[in-house]
Design a protein around this motif. Structure first.
Motif, short mmCIF file in Angstrom:
data_model
loop_
_atom_site.label_atom_id
_atom_site.label_comp_id
_atom_site.label_asym_id
_atom_site.label_seq_id
_atom_site.Cartn_x
_atom_site.Cartn_y
_atom_site.Cartn_z
N PRO A 2 0.82 -1.21 0.00
CA PRO A 2 0.00 0.00 0.00
C PRO A 2 0.86 1.26 0.00
O PRO A 2 1.97 1.28 0.51
CB PRO A 2 -0.81 -0.11 1.29
N GLN A 43 -10.31 -9.67 -10.48
CA GLN A 43 -11.02 -10.01 -9.26
C GLN A 43 -12.50 -10.26 -9.52
O GLN A 43 -13.26 -10.46 -8.57
CB GLN A 43 -10.86 -8.88 -8.23
N SER A 58 -3.81 10.20 -6.79
CA SER A 58 -5.06 9.84 -6.13
C SER A 58 -6.18 10.78 -6.57
O SER A 58 -5.97 11.76 -7.27
CB SER A 58 -4.88 9.98 -4.61
N ASN A 95 -9.35 2.83 -4.90
CA ASN A 95 -8.67 2.79 -3.61
C ASN A 95 -7.74 4.00 -3.53
O ASN A 95 -7.00 4.25 -4.46
CB ASN A 95 -7.85 1.50 -3.49
N GLY A 98 -2.95 3.95 1.57
CA GLY A 98 -2.63 2.65 2.15
C GLY A 98 -3.76 2.01 2.92
O GLY A 98 -3.97 0.81 2.82
N ASP A 99 -4.51 2.80 3.69
CA ASP A 99 -5.61 2.22 4.46
C ASP A 99 -6.68 1.63 3.57
O ASP A 99 -7.42 0.73 3.98
CB ASP A 99 -6.23 3.26 5.40
N ALA A 100 -6.80 2.13 2.34
CA ALA A 100 -7.80 1.62 1.40
C ALA A 100 -7.23 0.54 0.49
O ALA A 100 -7.94 -0.03 -0.32
CB ALA A 100 -8.36 2.77 0.56
N GLY A 101 -5.92 0.30 0.57
CA GLY A 101 -5.32 -0.76 -0.22
C GLY A 101 -4.78 -0.32 -1.57
O GLY A 101 -4.50 -1.17 -2.42
N GLN A 102 -4.59 0.98 -1.79
CA GLN A 102 -4.02 1.43 -3.06
C GLN A 102 -2.60 0.91 -3.18
O GLN A 102 -1.78 1.12 -2.29
CB GLN A 102 -4.04 2.96 -3.18
N GLU A 103 -2.30 0.24 -4.29
CA GLU A 103 -0.98 -0.35 -4.48
C GLU A 103 -0.16 0.34 -5.55
O GLU A 103 1.07 0.28 -5.51
CB GLU A 103 -1.12 -1.84 -4.81
#
Length: 123
Positions: A2, A43, A58, A95, A98-103
């Motif tokens: 993340p 997914q 973002s 996302n 990091g808390d939302a999982g953006q990679e």
């Protein structure tokens, strides 16, 4: 791993490299403002990523710095992908941080479709 959505744009990220043609992608849509392509690790039965062509980390970054034309173009590209590449229903997901999982530190919208998608958030 993340990422921090407030970090500076990294022009070595995988989506920047796809935009430059350094990495192949199964493209489904492209115009002056956006690119859409199939996710390499889907997914859902349909899993398309839509990215703006500008260097935005973002939604926060994009909404603060993108031109009106870039914002409209990106939203229209998402709509085009939804109309042309999905069935009866779809889910949009971005996302951020990091808390939302953006990679990947490049704004991207996931378009999921192709069957029942389950709950919004894993419990």
């Amino acid at each position: 791993m993340p990422i921090d959505a407030t970090q500076p744009y990294d022009d070595g990220n995988i989506f920047a490299r796809i935009l430059r043609g350094e990495i192949p992608a199964n493209r489904v849509y492209e115009d002056e403002h956006a690119l859409a392509f199939h996710d390499i690790a889907p997914q859902a039965p349909v899993h398309v990523l839509v990215i703006p062509k500008g260097p935005y980390v973002s939604w926060d970054d994009f909404s603060a710095r993108a031109s009106d034309a870039e914002i409209a173009g990106f939203i229209r590209a998402i709509g085009h992908v939804a109309r042309e590449h999905v069935g009866r229903g779809y889910r949009l997901l971005a996302n951020t941080g990091g808390d939302a999982g953006q990679e990947v530190p490049h704004l991207h919208m996931h378009v999921f479709a192709g069957g029942p998608l389950g709950p919004m958030i894993a419990r």
